[in-house]
Scaffold this motif. Structure first.
Motif, mmCIF file in Angstrom:
data_model
loop_
_atom_site.group_PDB
_atom_site.id
_atom_site.type_symbol
_atom_site.label_atom_id
_atom_site.label_comp_id
_atom_site.label_asym_id
_atom_site.label_seq_id
_atom_site.Cartn_x
_atom_site.Cartn_y
_atom_site.Cartn_z
ATOM 1 N N ILE A 377 0.845 -1.208 0.000
ATOM 2 C CA ILE A 377 0.000 0.000 0.000
ATOM 3 C C ILE A 377 0.872 1.247 0.000
ATOM 4 O O ILE A 377 0.592 2.232 -0.694
ATOM 5 C CB ILE A 377 -0.942 -0.020 1.230
ATOM 6 N N GLY A 378 1.941 1.202 0.785
ATOM 7 C CA GLY A 378 2.853 2.339 0.807
ATOM 8 C C GLY A 378 3.499 2.587 -0.541
ATOM 9 O O GLY A 378 3.650 3.734 -0.985
ATOM 10 N N ARG A 379 3.884 1.539 -1.230
ATOM 11 C CA ARG A 379 4.467 1.701 -2.569
ATOM 12 C C ARG A 379 3.465 2.292 -3.541
ATOM 13 O O ARG A 379 3.803 3.160 -4.351
ATOM 14 C CB ARG A 379 4.955 0.339 -3.089
ATOM 15 N N CYS A 380 2.223 1.819 -3.474
ATOM 16 C CA CYS A 380 1.181 2.373 -4.354
ATOM 17 C C CYS A 380 0.979 3.858 -4.072
ATOM 18 O O CYS A 380 0.823 4.665 -4.992
ATOM 19 C CB CYS A 380 -0.132 1.617 -4.166
ATOM 20 N N SER A 385 0.373 9.563 -6.910
ATOM 21 C CA SER A 385 0.178 10.682 -5.979
ATOM 22 C C SER A 385 -1.287 10.942 -5.658
ATOM 23 O O SER A 385 -1.615 11.452 -4.572
ATOM 24 C CB SER A 385 0.818 11.951 -6.556
ATOM 25 N N GLU A 386 -2.197 10.584 -6.580
ATOM 26 C CA GLU A 386 -3.616 10.868 -6.359
ATOM 27 C C GLU A 386 -4.190 10.113 -5.163
ATOM 28 O O GLU A 386 -5.205 10.536 -4.578
ATOM 29 C CB GLU A 386 -4.437 10.512 -7.609
ATOM 30 N N ILE A 387 -3.580 9.011 -4.780
ATOM 31 C CA ILE A 387 -4.149 8.202 -3.695
ATOM 32 C C ILE A 387 -3.303 8.258 -2.430
ATOM 33 O O ILE A 387 -3.567 7.511 -1.491
ATOM 34 C CB ILE A 387 -4.293 6.729 -4.146
ATOM 35 N N THR A 388 -2.334 9.140 -2.386
ATOM 36 C CA THR A 388 -1.455 9.198 -1.210
ATOM 37 C C THR A 388 -2.241 9.479 0.059
ATOM 38 O O THR A 388 -2.088 8.790 1.085
ATOM 39 C CB THR A 388 -0.371 10.273 -1.407
ATOM 40 N N ASP A 389 -3.115 10.491 0.024
ATOM 41 C CA ASP A 389 -3.906 10.835 1.210
ATOM 42 C C ASP A 389 -4.829 9.699 1.616
ATOM 43 O O ASP A 389 -4.990 9.391 2.810
ATOM 44 C CB ASP A 389 -4.727 12.103 0.944
ATOM 45 N N THR A 390 -5.440 9.059 0.635
ATOM 46 C CA THR A 390 -6.350 7.950 0.932
ATOM 47 C C THR A 390 -5.603 6.812 1.626
ATOM 48 O O THR A 390 -6.087 6.240 2.611
ATOM 49 C CB THR A 390 -6.984 7.423 -0.376
ATOM 50 N N CYS A 391 -4.433 6.487 1.111
ATOM 51 C CA CYS A 391 -3.645 5.415 1.712
ATOM 52 C C CYS A 391 -3.183 5.770 3.119
ATOM 53 O O CYS A 391 -3.189 4.928 4.024
ATOM 54 C CB CYS A 391 -2.435 5.100 0.826
ATOM 55 N N LYS A 416 7.501 6.645 6.352
ATOM 56 C CA LYS A 416 8.114 6.849 5.046
ATOM 57 C C LYS A 416 7.266 7.760 4.169
ATOM 58 O O LYS A 416 7.785 8.609 3.427
ATOM 59 C CB LYS A 416 8.329 5.502 4.354
ATOM 60 N N LEU A 417 5.935 7.619 4.273
ATOM 61 C CA LEU A 417 5.053 8.451 3.453
ATOM 62 C C LEU A 417 5.047 9.904 3.928
ATOM 63 O O LEU A 417 4.990 10.841 3.129
ATOM 64 C CB LEU A 417 3.620 7.891 3.466
ATOM 65 N N LEU A 418 5.107 10.077 5.250
ATOM 66 C CA LEU A 418 5.078 11.437 5.790
ATOM 67 C C LEU A 418 6.315 12.234 5.405
ATOM 68 O O LEU A 418 6.284 13.468 5.361
ATOM 69 C CB LEU A 418 4.942 11.399 7.313
ATOM 70 N N GLN A 419 7.399 11.549 5.153
ATOM 71 C CA GLN A 419 8.618 12.252 4.784
ATOM 72 C C GLN A 419 8.467 12.981 3.442
ATOM 73 O O GLN A 419 9.220 13.893 3.146
ATOM 74 C CB GLN A 419 9.796 11.268 4.693
ATOM 75 N N THR A 420 7.514 12.542 2.640
ATOM 76 C CA THR A 420 7.305 13.206 1.352
ATOM 77 C C THR A 420 6.577 14.530 1.515
ATOM 78 O O THR A 420 6.836 15.482 0.785
ATOM 79 C CB THR A 420 6.501 12.293 0.410
ATOM 80 N N GLN A 421 5.636 14.633 2.491
ATOM 81 C CA GLN A 421 4.855 15.870 2.699
ATOM 82 C C GLN A 421 4.614 16.080 4.194
ATOM 83 O O GLN A 421 3.482 15.984 4.676
ATOM 84 C CB GLN A 421 3.503 15.778 1.966
#
Length: 930
Positions: A377-380, A385-391, A416-421
């Protein structure tokens, strides 16, 4: 029993001994008693003794050496199985002193008349090389000789020997390349795997990349370029044209995608992946997906290769996404690979479907699989980018899960995802801080502490409170959590010293006396960095830049991203590490090497006098070279003179898959052609049948009048076509079967330019008929064409066209039509039959009703079904037939029918065992029918 004087007791004893070996029992104590029977004259007993010796010769070398002379005599035995077994035992004795004997035996076996013995010689080459590598040069000579062997039984084994002994000697393959491609369909399955692997490496060194549409040109050009330089530059930039030999390899291997052997299918798939143009690689997809129905061991290897492919070319497998959905019965390693592939295939169009699947997988009782799903899920979320918030929101909900493994993996992926934004997700960091007390997995706790410390400025009120809680439980935490606590304290000291100064000093004091030296070292370093002393502290002014430096966001990527550096389907690819014996796949050459190295000139095997033809007269000794009737009515008549046939023969060479080779062959052997007498219409016939005086081409005994439909008049929009096997030598090429086509115009308008435009058969060569300019309504015309079916009953497909339309058609030969008759005496028949026994013999007993015996003679049934020659017999109940199969190989096929009161005994002898089995089945059906 082994020492008994009775043969029956010895035979029974050896059966029991071999049975023990088959069950894995140790029978080595019986070696002295068994080896005494090695010289026994009983054939069945000798076979079993050799089976035993092959198993234990290496363990009992001293006793085996005592029988060396017996093995050497057995190498001259009339029975091919005994000769092969003796060589196998000899090569199993791992004693350097007998290397010269083994070398001599291998050289002699390589020239044996039996392909089974030659195959055993190829196996022995590898054993001798492992025993004495100094024999390499001599063994290469034997390999070079065996590579020229035309038997499909030998091909796979000698290529395996080539790969073991001298894989770098590409020059040995040049002249055998086309032969190996054409033989591939008939080689046994494991031989196909070895040959395909070798040809893949060969092709990467001899052809240029098919995905390179324009050749590279010199990008650095002079400012003022002359007209001559411009012209040369234009000539260098040419469209890519695939080498005919490159195309031959792809066509020869394509039918093997339907093989029942999964290793063969996987080999062809990797060949297409590494060699085929991008737009052709998709044909392997269905075959690979089909293999997923097999055992889990097969699934594992196939899924690994699909995972590698799906990274570079998602479009190949996206239509088959449902085939990669995880089943509850799948093993964990299979589930993980399917998950990997689904993640690779995810895109904006299908992500909603993929995420719904993942929601189910997260609830799995398999903890390792559930954790892998969260990573997916993290890789997806990273890739789309459109589904980052949903994931992210979905992962945060998982933090309330009762399963510690799920929670821990969720925290790691969220980090890891939070490091992007980071600035946009402070609420998530706060939520994770509130759940911190309920999370017990050390990695998850450490990840939350790292997040709070890294983005402490976004949560200024919560971060100090988390540090306060950690100070209370510091001595009970795991080492990884303590290290992150020290880092958090240092970052808060630099950003919020007023609130956290005392807390930081307390934690640093705790760490200073911790039992773990890593924590003690980290604490001392942090103290000197953020709390400078009078004696030092030169780095203290850089503390903020060191501890609070912006960190790059981690890249969540597939574990198979760099796996394609290894050739697909290999052990190295499976292990993701270079295995012993792995042969690198070279890069494509920038310029195509010389193509002529693969051209084979046919040496004149016989002088003109042995062809049994007179220069001024027609063919003698029963030779028949007539091409059959090619007359037709109306203006579309296609009667061809012998000169026109000769011209079309040379023209067709340029159209065939190996056109250059055939043209050179036809130019190289003028003495082997039949001389043409004036006005008799005779044309050339290759000498492959005529080289042996005892096997001379004869006229067909019987030519059936049955025709087959090639194109129905409704499908052909007025054009109807039928074909008929004339059972005559083909005038175009000795490897081809002559086929007569009859075209009829059933429409109301004239059909123009009837011709063959596209030949789509794999591994087959088709000589087209001359185009028919026009065919009037209600008229018919008969023409002749040649087809090289490559020793196979596979249909030859091509496109039949008129000026306005094109129709896909195919010609399907019966096994009996792949043959041409030759004459032979009864004595020669028995002699040749004696050479083709054992594995080369197929037999069956046919039960026949009295009605079927009296309704039509056996002789009539046989010649009706197959194009055979008749051997004169001195016995009324014995019928002998022989045929030389001219399609590609020219192998001799012998048929013997012994008529009995209640039926018949049928025997077929031939080196082409597949053809022999097919012919036997057809004859059984025909002879038993009323």
């Amino acid at each position: 029993m082994l020492e008994s004087s009775k043969e029956s007791l010895k035979l029974e004893a050896m059966k029991r001994v071999v049975g023990l070996i088959a069950k894995g029992k140790n029978a080595s104590e019986l070696f002295p008693a068994v080896v005494k029977n090695v010289a026994n004259k009983n054939l069945e007993l000798k076979k079993l003794v050799y089976v035993y010796l092959v198993r234990y010769a290496e363990e009992q070398q001293d006793l085996a050496l005592l029988s060396i002379s017996t093995f050497q005599r057995a190498l001259k035995d009339p029975n091919q199985l005994i000769r092969a077994s003796a060589l196998r035992v000899l090569s199993s004795i791992r004693v350097p002193i007998i290397v010269p004997i083994m070398m001599l035996a291998i050289k002699e076996a390589a020239s044996d008349l039996s392909p089974y013995v030659r195959k055993t010689a190829a196996h022995a080459i590898q054993k001798l090389y492992s025993l004495d590598a100094d024999q390499k040069d001599h063994l290469i000579e034997v390999i070079e000789k065996l590579l020229k062997d035309k038997s499909t039984l030998v091909a796979g084994s000698v290529v395996m020997a080539f790969e073991e002994v001298c894989p770098d000697r590409i020059d040995l393959i040049h002249r055998n390349y086309r032969k190996l491609c054409n033989l591939l369909m008939d080689v046994e399955e494991w031989g196909q795997v070895v040959i395909i692997s070798m040809l893949t490496r060969y092709a990467r060194t001899q052809f240029i990349s098919p995905n390179e549409m324009l050749r590279d040109t010199n990008s650095e050009k002079a400012f003022y370029e002359s007209d001559e330089e411009k012209r040369k530059s234009a000539e260098e930039t040419k469209p890519y044209a695939m080498d005919p030999d490159h195309r031959l390899l792809l066509r020869s291997t394509k039918p093997l995608l339907q093989s029942r052997n999964t290793a063969v299918v996987m080999s062809v798939a990797q060949l297409y992946w590494h060699l085929a143009p991008k737009h052709e690689v998709n044909i392997i997809t269905k075959s690979l997906v089909r293999l997923l129905r097999s055992h889990r061991e097969v699934q594992y290897i196939v899924l690994q290769n699909i995972a590698t492919m799906s990274i570079q070319r998602k479009g190949m497998f996206e239509p088959f996404m449902k085939s990669f959905y995880v089943r509850s019965t799948d093993a964990t390693h299979i589930k993980t690979l399917k998950l990997e592939i689904l993640t690779n295939l995810a895109n904006e169009a299908n992500i909603s479907t993929v995420l719904r699947e993942f929601q189910t997988y997260v609830k799995s009782q398999d903890k390792a699989f559930a954790a892998a799903t969260i990573q997916a899920i993290g890789r997806c979320a990273t890739n789309i980018s459109e589904i980052t918030d949903t994931c992210l929101n979905g992962l945060v909900l998982l933090l309330s899960n009762r399963d510690e493994t799920v929670v821990a993996e969720s925290v790691v992926v969220i980090r890891k995802l939070l490091q992007t934004q980071p600035s946009e997700h402070s609420d998530i960091i706060k939520h994770m801080a509130k759940l911190f007390d309920n999370i017990t997995v050390p990695m998850a706790r450490a990840s939350i502490l790292w997040l709070i410390g890294e983005y402490c400025e976004h949560v200024p009120k919560i971060a100090p409170d988390v540090l306060r809680k950690m100070a209370k439980t510091f001595h009970n935490e795991e080492d990884i959590v303590k290290l992150q606590t020290v880092s958090l304290a240092a970052k808060l000291y630099l950003t919020n010293s007023k609130q956290t100064k005392l807390l930081t000093q307390y934690i640093l004091n705790l760490g200073k006396y911790d039992q773990n030296y890593d924590i003690r070292d980290r604490t001392r370093f942090i103290r000197q960095l953020i709390v400078p002393s009078e004696r030092g502290g030169a780095l203290s002014k850089y503390a903020r830049r060191i501890l609070l430096a912006p960190k790059p966001a981690p890249v969540l990527q597939s574990a198979f991203k760099d796996r394609d550096r290894f050739q697909l389907g290999t052990l190295s690819h499976t292990l993701n590490s270079k295995a012993t014996g792995y042969l690198e796949l070279s890069d494509w050459p920038p310029m195509a090497p010389d193509q002529s190295v693969r051209n084979v000139e046919v040496a004149e095997a016989v002088s003109r006098s042995t062809l049994a033809f007179d220069s001024d007269e027609g063919p003698k000794n029963g030779h028949s070279c007539e091409a059959g009737s090619r007359s037709g009515s109306g203006s579309g008549s296609s009667e061809e003179s012998s000169s026109e046939a000769s011209e079309s023969d040379s023209e067709s060479s340029s159209d065939s898959d190996s056109g250059t080779e055939q043209k050179k062959q036809s130019e190289a052997k003028p003495a082997q052609k039949v001389r043409r007498s004036s006005g008799d219409g005779l044309v050339s016939v290759c000498d492959r049948v005529c080289v042996c005086v005892c096997q001379q081409l004869s006229s067909p005994v019987f030519v059936p009048v049955h025709t087959y439909e090639l194109l129905h008049r409704m499908t052909g929009k007025g054009l109807a076509a039928q074909y008929h096997f004339s059972r005559q030598p083909c005038i175009y090429d000795d490897r081809m079967i002559s086929v007569q086509l009859t075209f009829s115009n059933n429409g109301d308008h004239t059909l123009e330019n009837i011709h063959i435009s596209e030949k789509t058969s794999a591994g087959q060569n088709i000589h087209c008929f001359s185009p028919i300019e026009c065919l009037e309504p209600e008229k018919s015309v008969t023409v002749s064409m040649g087809v090289d079916f490559n020793d196979s009953t596979q249909a030859a497909s091509f496109q039949l066209c008129t000026k306005a339309e094109g129709f896909n058609v195919s010609i399907q030969p019966a096994v009996g039509e792949l043959l041409l008759p030759v004459t032979m005496s009864e004595q020669d028949f028995s002699k040749e039959q004696g050479k083709l026994q054992g594995m080369n013999e197929s037999s069956a007993t046919i039960a026949m009703t009295p009605e079927s015996i009296t309704s039509q003679p056996l002789h009539r049934k046989v010649v009706n079904m197959a194009n055979v020659g008749v051997v004169p017999s001195g016995q009324n109940n014995v019928h002998r037939y022989q045929i030389t199969k001219l399609v590609s190989s020219g192998a001799l096929v012998l048929v013997c029918v012994v008529q009995k009161d209640s039926g018949a005994q049928l025997t077929v002898n031939t080196e082409k065992t597949i053809i022999g089995s097919m012919l036997l089945r057809e004859l059984q059906t025909v002879l038993s029918a009323p």
